[in-house]
Design a protein around this motif. Structure first.
Motif, PDB file in Angstrom:
ATOM      1  N   VAL A 140       0.840  -1.199   0.000  1.00 32.53           N
ATOM      2  CA  VAL A 140       0.000   0.000   0.000  1.00 32.53           C
ATOM      3  C   VAL A 140       0.880   1.257   0.000  1.00 32.53           C
ATOM      4  CG1 VAL A 140      -1.687   1.320   1.340  1.00 32.53           C
ATOM      5  CG2 VAL A 140      -1.975  -1.155   1.057  1.00 32.53           C
TER       6      VAL A 140
ATOM      7  N   ARG B  35     -10.978  -2.412   1.690  1.00 27.91           N
ATOM      8  CA  ARG B  35     -10.588  -1.084   1.205  1.00 27.91           C
ATOM      9  C   ARG B  35     -11.601  -0.569   0.180  1.00 27.91           C
ATOM     10  NH1 ARG B  35      -4.982  -1.037  -1.099  1.00 27.91           N
ATOM     11  NH2 ARG B  35      -4.934   1.169  -0.598  1.00 27.91           N
TER      12      ARG B  35
ATOM     13  N   ARG C 244     -14.140   2.988   0.469  1.00 25.33           N
ATOM     14  CA  ARG C 244     -13.910   4.136  -0.417  1.00 25.33           C
ATOM     15  C   ARG C 244     -15.247   4.795  -0.744  1.00 25.33           C
ATOM     16  NH1 ARG C 244      -8.588   3.383  -2.312  1.00 25.33           N
ATOM     17  NH2 ARG C 244      -8.726   4.711  -4.130  1.00 25.33           N
TER      18      ARG C 244
END
Ligand SMILES: C[S@@+](CC[C@H](N)C(=O)[O-])C[C@H]1O[C@@H](n2cnc3c(N)ncnc32)[C@H](O)[C@@H]1O
Length: 107
Positions: free
Chosen positions: A24, A89, A93
């Motif tokens: 990441v 993730r 978002r």
């Protein structure tokens, strides 16, 4: 956005939280270059993209930004652990103008 394909051993560095964090961080550093590479490769709004070996999803998210709400990006990975991270993730978002990435899948 993602699907799993086989044993974690497919990726030599594994999928520990430390390695995932490293990917990441690496993506943050290289995102502008990666995005330029995707655009140079011909990615355009509305395209359908398959990201094989999506890991934690960073390239998948970049591709989703380029193809926009009219396009789709499917991330696949052999490692279920990587997909768990990518799915979480993706879910966190905000939709934004480019749309919300769909949950990655294993396969
Ligand atoms: C170096 S990581 C890259 C992750 C991501 N694309 C990125 O740029 O951050 C490579 C990923 O490819 C996956 N992988 C390797 N061989 C694969 C295969 N045959 N099918 C699906 N995924 C695979 C690994 O599990 C690993 O998550």
């Amino acid at each position: 956005m993602t699907r799993a394909a086989g044993p974690d051993s497919a990726y030599l560095l594994g999928h520990s939280p430390t390695e995932t964090d490293r990917l990441v961080l690496q993506a943050r550093l290289y995102d502008p270059i990666t995005e330029q590479a995707l655009r140079t490769a011909g990615l355009r709004p509305g395209m359908r993209v398959l990201d094989v070996g999506c890991g934690a999803g960073d390239v998948t998210f970049l591709a989703a930004r380029i193809v926009g709400p009219e396009g789709t990006v499917l991330g696949v990975d052999a490692a279920p652990r990587a997909l768990e991270v990518a799915r979480a993730r993706a879910a966190s978002r905000s939709p934004g103008p480019e749309g919300r990435p769909r949950s990655p899948s294993g396969g």
